[in-house]
Design a protein around this motif. Structure first.
Motif, PDB file in Angstrom:
ATOM      1  N   ARG A 205       0.831  -1.207   0.000  1.00 52.53           N
ATOM      2  CA  ARG A 205       0.000   0.000   0.000  1.00 52.53           C
ATOM      3  C   ARG A 205       0.866   1.257   0.000  1.00 52.53           C
ATOM      4  NH1 ARG A 205      -5.748  -0.957   3.115  1.00 52.53           N
ATOM      5  NH2 ARG A 205      -6.261  -2.884   2.005  1.00 52.53           N
ATOM      6  N   ARG A 206       1.942   1.230   0.763  1.00 53.02           N
ATOM      7  CA  ARG A 206       2.855   2.365   0.757  1.00 53.02           C
ATOM      8  C   ARG A 206       3.465   2.550  -0.637  1.00 53.02           C
ATOM      9  NH1 ARG A 206       5.986   5.018   4.765  1.00 53.02           N
ATOM     10  NH2 ARG A 206       4.449   4.251   6.276  1.00 53.02           N
ATOM     11  N   LEU A 207       3.770   1.456  -1.299  1.00 55.92           N
ATOM     12  CA  LEU A 207       4.320   1.536  -2.646  1.00 55.92           C
ATOM     13  C   LEU A 207       3.309   2.159  -3.613  1.00 55.92           C
ATOM     14  CD1 LEU A 207       6.485   0.824  -4.757  1.00 55.92           C
ATOM     15  CD2 LEU A 207       5.442  -1.438  -4.948  1.00 55.92           C
ATOM     16  N   LEU A 208       2.045   1.719  -3.531  1.00 59.15           N
ATOM     17  CA  LEU A 208       1.008   2.277  -4.400  1.00 59.15           C
ATOM     18  C   LEU A 208       0.886   3.783  -4.211  1.00 59.15           C
ATOM     19  CD1 LEU A 208      -1.785  -0.446  -4.075  1.00 59.15           C
ATOM     20  CD2 LEU A 208      -0.484   0.090  -6.134  1.00 59.15           C
ATOM     21  N   LEU A 209       0.862   4.217  -2.969  1.00 57.01           N
ATOM     22  CA  LEU A 209       0.720   5.645  -2.699  1.00 57.01           C
ATOM     23  C   LEU A 209       1.960   6.417  -3.127  1.00 57.01           C
ATOM     24  CD1 LEU A 209      -1.072   5.505   0.767  1.00 57.01           C
ATOM     25  CD2 LEU A 209      -2.089   5.916  -1.482  1.00 57.01           C
ATOM     26  N   ASN A 210       3.122   5.787  -3.044  1.00 57.86           N
ATOM     27  CA  ASN A 210       4.343   6.463  -3.483  1.00 57.86           C
ATOM     28  C   ASN A 210       4.355   6.716  -4.987  1.00 57.86           C
ATOM     29  OD1 ASN A 210       5.306   6.531  -0.896  1.00 57.86           O
ATOM     30  ND2 ASN A 210       6.878   4.966  -1.181  1.00 57.86           N
ATOM     31  N   THR A 211       3.664   5.880  -5.760  1.00 55.15           N
ATOM     32  CA  THR A 211       3.647   6.087  -7.217  1.00 55.15           C
ATOM     33  C   THR A 211       2.969   7.397  -7.592  1.00 55.15           C
ATOM     34  OG1 THR A 211       1.563   4.861  -7.541  1.00 55.15           O
ATOM     35  CG2 THR A 211       3.637   3.600  -7.667  1.00 55.15           C
TER      36      THR A 211
ATOM     37  N   PHE B 218      -1.009   2.495 -14.878  1.00 56.26           N
ATOM     38  CA  PHE B 218       0.013   3.392 -14.303  1.00 56.26           C
ATOM     39  C   PHE B 218       0.842   2.668 -13.252  1.00 56.26           C
ATOM     40  CE2 PHE B 218       1.290   6.544 -11.076  1.00 56.26           C
ATOM     41  CZ  PHE B 218       2.069   7.370 -11.870  1.00 56.26           C
ATOM     42  N   VAL B 219       0.189   1.872 -12.407  1.00 52.12           N
ATOM     43  CA  VAL B 219       0.912   1.102 -11.392  1.00 52.12           C
ATOM     44  C   VAL B 219       1.874   0.127 -12.051  1.00 52.12           C
ATOM     45  CG1 VAL B 219       0.677  -0.615  -9.551  1.00 52.12           C
ATOM     46  CG2 VAL B 219      -0.862   1.353  -9.619  1.00 52.12           C
ATOM     47  N   SER B 220       1.424  -0.551 -13.104  1.00 52.16           N
ATOM     48  CA  SER B 220       2.315  -1.497 -13.789  1.00 52.16           C
ATOM     49  C   SER B 220       3.494  -0.784 -14.451  1.00 52.16           C
ATOM     50  CB  SER B 220       1.532  -2.303 -14.833  1.00 52.16           C
ATOM     51  OG  SER B 220       1.137  -1.491 -15.929  1.00 52.16           O
ATOM     52  N   LEU B 221       3.278   0.478 -14.850  1.00 53.42           N
ATOM     53  CA  LEU B 221       4.347   1.262 -15.460  1.00 53.42           C
ATOM     54  C   LEU B 221       5.357   1.745 -14.423  1.00 53.42           C
ATOM     55  CD1 LEU B 221       5.532   2.866 -17.925  1.00 53.42           C
ATOM     56  CD2 LEU B 221       3.941   4.703 -17.321  1.00 53.42           C
ATOM     57  N   LYS B 222       4.873   2.043 -13.218  1.00 54.30           N
ATOM     58  CA  LYS B 222       5.716   2.671 -12.208  1.00 54.30           C
ATOM     59  C   LYS B 222       6.333   1.696 -11.207  1.00 54.30           C
ATOM     60  CE  LYS B 222       6.292   6.383 -11.145  1.00 54.30           C
ATOM     61  NZ  LYS B 222       7.512   7.197 -11.332  1.00 54.30           N
TER      62      LYS B 222
ATOM     63  N   THR C 148       8.271  17.600 -13.276  1.00 55.26           N
ATOM     64  CA  THR C 148       8.076  16.711 -12.129  1.00 55.26           C
ATOM     65  C   THR C 148       7.888  15.267 -12.584  1.00 55.26           C
ATOM     66  OG1 THR C 148       5.662  17.067 -12.084  1.00 55.26           O
ATOM     67  CG2 THR C 148       7.039  18.556 -10.774  1.00 55.26           C
ATOM     68  N   TYR C 149       7.166  15.063 -13.683  1.00 52.34           N
ATOM     69  CA  TYR C 149       6.993  13.695 -14.177  1.00 52.34           C
ATOM     70  C   TYR C 149       8.319  13.120 -14.658  1.00 52.34           C
ATOM     71  CZ  TYR C 149       1.917  13.584 -13.857  1.00 52.34           C
ATOM     72  OH  TYR C 149       0.640  13.565 -13.377  1.00 52.34           O
ATOM     73  N   TRP C 150       9.162  13.943 -15.221  1.00 59.04           N
ATOM     74  CA  TRP C 150      10.464  13.471 -15.682  1.00 59.04           C
ATOM     75  C   TRP C 150      11.365  13.100 -14.500  1.00 59.04           C
ATOM     76  CZ3 TRP C 150      12.970  11.578 -19.633  1.00 59.04           C
ATOM     77  CH2 TRP C 150      14.356  11.601 -19.650  1.00 59.04           C
ATOM     78  N   VAL C 151      11.353  13.922 -13.470  1.00 60.79           N
ATOM     79  CA  VAL C 151      12.206  13.676 -12.304  1.00 60.79           C
ATOM     80  C   VAL C 151      11.809  12.375 -11.605  1.00 60.79           C
ATOM     81  CG1 VAL C 151      12.781  14.507  -9.985  1.00 60.79           C
ATOM     82  CG2 VAL C 151      12.787  16.100 -11.918  1.00 60.79           C
ATOM     83  N   PHE C 152      10.501  12.118 -11.486  1.00 59.89           N
ATOM     84  CA  PHE C 152      10.018  10.937 -10.766  1.00 59.89           C
ATOM     85  C   PHE C 152       9.576   9.840 -11.739  1.00 59.89           C
ATOM     86  CE2 PHE C 152       9.289  14.524  -7.877  1.00 59.89           C
ATOM     87  CZ  PHE C 152       9.952  14.072  -6.752  1.00 59.89           C
ATOM     88  N   ARG C 153      10.389   9.580 -12.746  1.00 58.33           N
ATOM     89  CA  ARG C 153      10.008   8.645 -13.804  1.00 58.33           C
ATOM     90  C   ARG C 153      10.409   7.207 -13.517  1.00 58.33           C
ATOM     91  NH1 ARG C 153      14.560  11.293 -15.159  1.00 58.33           N
ATOM     92  NH2 ARG C 153      16.318  10.136 -16.051  1.00 58.33           N
ATOM     93  N   ARG C 154      11.254   6.947 -12.543  1.00 56.02           N
ATOM     94  CA  ARG C 154      11.787   5.603 -12.341  1.00 56.02           C
ATOM     95  C   ARG C 154      10.774   4.675 -11.679  1.00 56.02           C
ATOM     96  NH1 ARG C 154      17.067   5.608 -13.540  1.00 56.02           N
ATOM     97  NH2 ARG C 154      18.205   7.591 -13.467  1.00 56.02           N
ATOM     98  N   ARG C 155      10.960   3.366 -11.897  1.00 58.99           N
ATOM     99  CA  ARG C 155      10.100   2.359 -11.282  1.00 58.99           C
ATOM    100  C   ARG C 155      10.418   2.215  -9.793  1.00 58.99           C
ATOM    101  NH1 ARG C 155       7.309  -1.034 -14.796  1.00 58.99           N
ATOM    102  NH2 ARG C 155       7.939  -0.910 -16.996  1.00 58.99           N
TER     103      ARG C 155
END
Length: 342
Positions: free
Chosen positions: A48-54, A185-189, A322-329
């Motif tokens: 759940r923490r991972l989901l919210l972090n995405t 989006f979750v599968s992408l991130k 912001t989307y570019w900075v936080f683009r990693r999985r």
């Protein structure tokens, strides 16, 4: 082109952007009880923490689109704003309360140390995501297909007037679309088991979305559609099919682009079907609010146009950054063990 028509298009773009971006936020929030269920309490908390972090770096920026769309409607089309927000007062209030509760969940979930505290805020996030996802679809279905507006430009119905079959189908369509958008989006991130679970879930919700979207967009286009709305609805259907195909092949980036395009084309189709009205009347077409009779003065629209030309590119550039900075999985390995302790 008349400035009133230009601002109708710009407001449509703002709503399109809001649903395309906030849509996956809603989807992730709604998916907490499904993708956030682990083998034990600690694993559940990590997932759940991972989901919210995405969506952590993005959800508040995405809501700026809603504020801007509402402000633009107020300034460019005050009669539209007044009729819409007075007639749809209760559903819009429910959306506002849900968004506030949801945002409180994002902010306060990690402030407590007990499992019950976190579960309570998880429930707030889930409900605060489901309600807007459904009610926005109900609202826009009614806006496009018409509501009872009298000669004084006042809405004469009530909440149950909006809960008609087409409105409810619209709500279910946006809910399923946002679930699919969020799952992809979750599968992408993410990576690992949650990535595979998200892809499998996106396929199931995507099929439900396809059925509902055909019914909703087809029904709406037959009621108020034109060549442009039919073409955009067709593009939305093609984009969704392509997204599901890419998802099955594990190409999450292309799949997410597909659901993004689906949302863009679907919402644009609704605005195309609405034009030149902004709120059609089911009592008498002559009492409908239109781009012409609901707009502000020419001088007001000129000032707004210059302001938008200066500041909108800055906002878009910042949000893109912001989307570019936080683009990693992300994976559950990024969640420290102490974060999952109760």
């Amino acid at each position: 082109m008349e400035l009133s028509t230009l601002w109708f298009i710009l407001i449509a773009v703002l709503w399109v952007g809001y649903f395309a971006l906030e849509g996956f936020d809603f989807g992730v929030g709604m998916l907490l009880p499904f993708l956030g269920k682990g083998e034990d309490a600690a694993d559940t908390e990590k997932r759940r923490r991972l989901l919210l972090n995405t969506i952590g770096p993005h959800w508040d920026g995405n809501e700026v689109w809603l504020l801007t769309a509402g402000g633009a409607m107020f300034a460019a089309f005050p009669h539209w704003y007044a009729t819409l927000f007075s007639g749809f007062y209760l559903p819009l209030l429910l959306i506002l309360v849900a968004l506030i509760v949801r945002n409180l969940g994002f902010e306060f979930r990690s402030k407590g140390s007990t499992g019950q505290w976190r579960r309570n805020w998880d429930l707030a996030i889930i409900i605060g995501s489901f309600l807007p996802a459904v009610l926005w679809g109900v609202a826009f279905a009614n806006i496009v297909n018409g509501t009872p507006i009298d000669e004084y430009l006042e809405y004469t119905g009530n909440l149950f007037t909006l809960l008609n079959p087409l409105g409810l189908i619209g709500g279910l369509t946006t809910m399923c679309l946002f679930l699919t958008h969020g799952a992809i989006f979750v599968s992408l991130k993410t990576d690992g088991p949650i990535r595979a679970d998200a892809r499998a879930l996106a396929t199931r919700t995507g099929l439900a979305t396809a059925i509902l979207a055909v019914v909703f967009l087809g029904w709406t286009s037959m009621n108020t559609g034109n060549a442009a709305s039919w073409a955009l609805a067709a593009l939305a259907a093609v984009s969704l099919v392509a997204a599901l195909g890419f998802n099955l092949r594990g190409r999450e980036g292309a799949a997410f682009t597909g659901t993004m395009a689906t949302t863009l084309f679907a919402v644009a189709s609704l605005f195309a079907a609405l034009f030149p009205d902004v709120m059609p009347s089911t009592l008498d077409p002559g009492w409908s609010l239109t781009v012409a009779n609901a707009s502000s003065s020419h001088y007001t629209l000129v000032i707004m146009t210059w302001t938008a030309a200066i500041f909108v590119p800055v906002v878009l550039a910042y949000q893109g950054w912001t989307y570019w900075v936080f683009r990693r999985r992300l994976t559950v390995a990024h969640i420290p063990d102490h974060a999952a302790m109760y």
